[in-house]
Design a protein around this motif. Structure first.
Motif, PDB file in Angstrom:
ATOM      1  N   GLY A 116       0.834  -1.191   0.000  1.00  0.00           N
ATOM      2  CA  GLY A 116       0.000   0.000   0.000  1.00  0.00           C
ATOM      3  C   GLY A 116       0.868   1.240   0.000  1.00  0.00           C
ATOM      4  N   PRO A 138      -3.925   0.012  -2.232  1.00  0.00           N
ATOM      5  CA  PRO A 138      -4.550   0.774  -1.141  1.00  0.00           C
ATOM      6  C   PRO A 138      -3.697   1.995  -0.805  1.00  0.00           C
ATOM      7  N   ASP A 152      -7.872   6.057  -0.876  1.00  0.00           N
ATOM      8  CA  ASP A 152      -8.822   5.204  -0.160  1.00  0.00           C
ATOM      9  C   ASP A 152      -9.063   5.706   1.258  1.00  0.00           C
ATOM     10  N   LEU A 299      -6.799  -0.212   6.593  1.00  0.00           N
ATOM     11  CA  LEU A 299      -7.381  -0.510   5.287  1.00  0.00           C
ATOM     12  C   LEU A 299      -6.921  -1.873   4.781  1.00  0.00           C
ATOM     13  N   LEU A 300      -5.631  -2.170   4.953  1.00  0.00           N
ATOM     14  CA  LEU A 300      -5.092  -3.446   4.487  1.00  0.00           C
ATOM     15  C   LEU A 300      -5.719  -4.627   5.225  1.00  0.00           C
ATOM     16  N   VAL A 306     -12.965   1.639   2.809  1.00  0.00           N
ATOM     17  CA  VAL A 306     -12.502   2.623   1.819  1.00  0.00           C
ATOM     18  C   VAL A 306     -13.332   3.889   1.960  1.00  0.00           C
TER      19      VAL A 306
END
Length: 326
Positions: A116, A138, A152, A299-300, A306
């Motif tokens: 990301g 991401p 995101d 997020l990961l 998102v």
């Protein structure tokens, strides 16, 4: 155990008298392992000096174990961006990740091999930023991207309200017409400051006085802009937005207009140690970097959806450069 034998999870399992799977589950806090077994395995691992193989763990998760960090080219001469980088790196280390630094001077034919991206102050029109945004990796940005895409996740600060608070302080200190030196609107941060200044002037009935410099303005450019401002316009306070600009113009003001109040939109060691110390907005860059990295990891992992946005708090540090007039 031989003195030169590498300490692996197999070594720990053998010494603890458990299977490799049990030892791994105990150290990772997963699986059906009793608390007594977890503690016993942990004691053995600590005694042997066992260090988990991060690379192997990331491979099992189909992960590179690395995130990318993009910052503007002014990194090497900006204490703000250096602190921001340290914040990202330290937070990544807490997640057992490395950080690859990507700058706008790096043009690449393929996406970076990272899980990301963190984008620090992405500039509109920067082709490297545009290409990174198109990778579908991401991505979290510090401030919004002034382009067609959005990251995101976004970590942003309320720059316009804080600038209004600074301008109110200058007004209370006796300044009737503050001037602003600011970078172009290709940065969301600079654009927010510009809009905030114009809105404040409109609300107070003050004629705005703005001079623009490039985002990566050198000391020479900033000083030349300040000289032109001193030669041609009347003002009693000067707010410098670009990092380092206030300390560049302070000697000019001392020589030409010692009565002009001076403030900065970016705090640093230089503003704190200036003579007199310069009133500044503390953007807390290290904490901002850490917040961006943490949002990327959320997020990961799927913890954050998102489109998540978070407000990073900033502060006003009032110092002697804007001391109220008698």
């Amino acid at each position: 155990m031989q003195a030169d034998e590498p300490v692996t999870i197999v070594t720990v399992a053998r010494e603890a008298g458990v299977s490799k799977t049990t030892a791994s589950d105990a150290l990772r806090g997963s699986g059906r392992v009793s608390e007594a077994t977890r503690e016993a395995v942990a004691r053995v691992a600590e005694r042997l000096g066992y260090v988990p193989n991060g690379s192997a763990r990331h491979l099992r998760k189909a992960s590179t174990g690395t995130i990318g960090l993009h910052v503007p080219e002014v990194l090497t001469r900006s204490s703000y961006y250096m602190s921001f980088v340290f914040g990202v790196v330290e937070q990544a280390a807490r997640h057992d990740y490395d950080v690859t630094l990507i700058t706008s001077g790096q043009r690449r034919a393929r996406p970076p091999r990272v899980d990301g991206l963190v984008l620090g102050d992405p500039l509109g029109g920067d082709p490297v930023v545009e290409s990174l945004m198109a990778t579908r990796l991401p991505t979290v940005s510090c401030e919004r991207f002034p382009g067609g895409r959005q990251a995101d996740g976004v970590v942003w600060s309320q720059h316009a309200p804080m600038l209004a608070r600074l301008l109110d302080h200058l007004r209370e200190a006796g300044a009737a017409r503050p001037a602003l030196i600011v970078a172009g609107d290709e940065s969301d941060w600079a654009a927010s400051l510009h809009r905030g200044y114009l809105d404040w002037c409109a609300a107070k009935g003050v004629a705005p006085l703005v001079r623009r410099v490039s985002f990566d303005a050198t000391g020479d450019e900033v000083r030349a802009t300040a000289r032109a401002l001193l030669d041609s316009d009347t003002f009693d306070a000067l707010v410098c937005a670009p990092a380092g600009a206030a300390t560049e113009v302070a000697p000019l003001l001392r020589e030409a207009r010692a009565d002009v109040l001076l403030a900065s939109c970016v705090d640093s060691a230089a503003t704190r140690l200036a003579d007199p110390p310069i009133t500044a907005i503390d953007l807390r860059p290290k904490e901002a970097g850490a917040s961006c990295a943490e949002l990327l990891f959320e997020l990961l992992s799927g913890i954050a959806p998102v489109g998540t946005e978070r407000v990073h708090p900033i502060e006003l540090a009032v110092r002697a450069s804007t001391r109220p007039r008698p």
